[in-house]
Scaffold this active site. Structure first.
Site, PDB file in Angstrom:
ATOM      1  N   ASP A  69      80.720   0.389 -51.330  1.00  0.00           N
ATOM      2  CA  ASP A  69      80.458   1.886 -51.667  1.00  0.00           C
ATOM      3  C   ASP A  69      80.131   1.692 -53.227  1.00  0.00           C
ATOM      4  O   ASP A  69      80.695   1.037 -53.970  1.00  0.00           O
ATOM      5  CB  ASP A  69      81.731   2.882 -51.504  1.00  0.00           C
ATOM      6  N   GLU A 128      83.076   9.032 -52.066  1.00  0.00           N
ATOM      7  CA  GLU A 128      84.163  10.000 -52.629  1.00  0.00           C
ATOM      8  C   GLU A 128      83.872  11.248 -52.177  1.00  0.00           C
ATOM      9  O   GLU A 128      84.919  12.178 -52.168  1.00  0.00           O
ATOM     10  CB  GLU A 128      84.398   9.848 -54.199  1.00  0.00           C
TER      11      GLU A 128
HETATM   12  C1  LIG Z   1      90.048   5.324 -50.794  1.00  0.00           C
HETATM   13  C2  LIG Z   1      90.042   6.472 -51.421  1.00  0.00           C
HETATM   14  O1  LIG Z   1      90.691   6.861 -52.475  1.00  0.00           O
HETATM   15  N1  LIG Z   1      89.111   7.600 -50.820  1.00  0.00           N
HETATM   16  C3  LIG Z   1      89.070   8.704 -51.237  1.00  0.00           C
HETATM   17  C4  LIG Z   1      88.220   9.593 -50.159  1.00  0.00           C
HETATM   18  C5  LIG Z   1      87.959  10.939 -50.501  1.00  0.00           C
HETATM   19  C6  LIG Z   1      87.414  11.848 -49.348  1.00  0.00           C
HETATM   20  C7  LIG Z   1      87.383  13.463 -49.531  1.00  0.00           C
HETATM   21  N2  LIG Z   1      86.794  13.430 -50.895  1.00  0.00           N
HETATM   22  C8  LIG Z   1      88.581  13.834 -49.619  1.00  0.00           C
HETATM   23  O2  LIG Z   1      89.248  14.283 -50.585  1.00  0.00           O
HETATM   24  O3  LIG Z   1      89.178  14.234 -48.506  1.00  0.00           O
HETATM   25  C9  LIG Z   1      90.646   9.378 -51.057  1.00  0.00           C
HETATM   26  O4  LIG Z   1      90.851  10.459 -51.730  1.00  0.00           O
HETATM   27  O5  LIG Z   1      91.205   8.868 -50.245  1.00  0.00           O
END
Ligand SMILES: CC(=O)N[C@@H](CCC[C@H](N)C(=O)O)C(=O)O
Length: 373
Positions: A69, A128
């Site tokens: 990513d 993200e």
């Molecule tokens: C690995 C990581 O930190 N991923 C993010 C993915 C965010 C998805 C979305 N924006 C949300 O907040 O639900 C995470 O915050 O886990």
């Protein structure tokens, strides 16, 4: 490719973090680096701000996908590193600069030492938010090169450099963003009885929300509701007509997500009645759980067994990843890569150990080699 060159690339990428689907500079930088590689067996395609690189294998039986990513976060960097972000208020605070560098380093190695099977390197935007994986999977260009197996890694600040952590089954949670807008009636701070105060309503909502997890969800099922942002009001002596809370819901089971959202809707109805206001809920981007294929986790574990990398059996985490959408359609795995940082993911002082770049490349190389057999 020498470690110094990779560190140079990582630092250059670190300086130009961009938000989801705005990764123009990042895409340009990566394309320029990819162009320096021997192009004989490469096909390079772009999709929105992402890039797909197809490397034709020597006698392919399958295509192995490797996804990185590429987006950053709206976080003001506070590392004081000499190569800190040049983009104010934005930072690679989730390690995607590492993910890209490792994917590129692995690609460079594979170009030099071409495997039997085809490889597809995916530099994917908007992990993200709002989520690049799902639309990419649906795109025509992806379908042209669709892999049979898919791999990815995520950096893990809490693990020492040299360690790889993975498990079969669920690794990352189901997620849903959460945006809630409150609308009441503003007015003079001294006449609260003539208003519908949305600061009070939103504050009570934030507190009550936690009881969905603690009193409605079975304690044996895991759920998290986090509110990361509250906005509302204009000045200290005016009662706020509007307020907004922003957060995210995490559950290990898709059914628990449905339950949390149902309970939240019930709360909304109750609050609308008690606080005499209107409440709009938007669930934003939703990600499917990351669930690893046992067969490939076993192959990966065996591949690393005789190496100097330290295998740590993982537990599920409540982090989310739109890589889950890849794994819903294509078997494979995601693994954690130790980067030994005092500060964690999404922290303004995250500072990964650059020695982990070669560890990530080496783990990918070993897995690709194991998949040749
Ligand atoms: C690995 C990581 O930190 N991923 C993010 C993915 C965010 C998805 C979305 N924006 C949300 O907040 O639900 C995470 O915050 O886990």
């Amino acid at each position: 490719m020498q470690s110094e060159e990779l560190i140079h690339i990582r630092r250059a990428l670190h300086q130009i973090p961009e938000l989801g689907f705005e990764e123009f500079e990042t895409q340009k930088y990566l394309l320029a680096e990819i162009e320096k590689l021997d192009q004989t067996n490469l096909i390079v395609e772009t999709w929105k701000t992402g890039i797909l690189v197809f490397l034709k294998g020597k006698s392919p039986q399958k295509t192995i996908g490797y996804r990185a990513d590429i987006d950053g976060l709206p976080i003001k960097e506070e590392t004081n590193l000499p190569f800190s972000s040049n983009h104010p208020g934005k930072m690679h605070a989730c390690g995607h600069d590492f993910h890209m560098t490792i994917a590129f380093g692995l690609l460079a190695k594979m170009v030099e030492n071409r495997p039997q099977n085809n490889l597809l390197f995916i530099f994917q935007p908007a992990e993200e938010g709002p989520g690049g994986a799902k639309p990419l999977l649906e795109s025509d260009v992806f379908k042209l090169y669709e892999p049979d197996i898919i791999l990815a890694l995520h950096v893990a600040p809490e693990l020492p450099t040299g360690s790889i952590s993975c498990k079969p089954g669920i690794l990352f949670a189901n997620t849903s963003e959460l945006f809630i807008d409150f609308k009441g009636k503003g007015g003079h701070a001294a006449y609260p009885h003539l208003t519908k105060d949305m600061i009070v309503a939103a504050s009570a909502f934030v507190t009550q929300l936690q009881q969905i997890v603690s009193r409605k969800v079975n304690p044996l099922d895991s759920a998290v509701v986090t509110i990361g942002k509250i906005t509302g009001g204009t000045v200290q002596n005016v009662i706020a007509e509007e307020a907004r809370i922003e957060g995210t819901i995490r559950t290990l089971q898709p059914e628990t997500m449905i339950q949390v959202k149902k309970e939240l809707q019930n709360m909304v109805q109750g609050f609308e009645s008690i606080y005499d206001c209107s409440i709009q809920v938007d669930y934003g981007a939703n990600y499917y759980q990351v669930s690893n294929d046992k067969k490939y986790v076993d192959i990966f574990r065996d591949a690393l067994n005789s190496s100097d990398l330290n295998w740590v059996e993982a537990r599920e985490a409540m982090t989310g990843e739109d890589f889950g959408y890849f794994l819903k359609e294509i078997p494979g795995l995601m693994f954690w890569l130790g980067i030994n940082s005092e500060f964690g993911l999404h922290h303004s002082k995250l500072n990964p150990d650059e020695k982990a770049i070669n560890v990530g490349i080496s783990a990918g190389e070993k897995m690709i080699a194991a998949l040749e057999e």
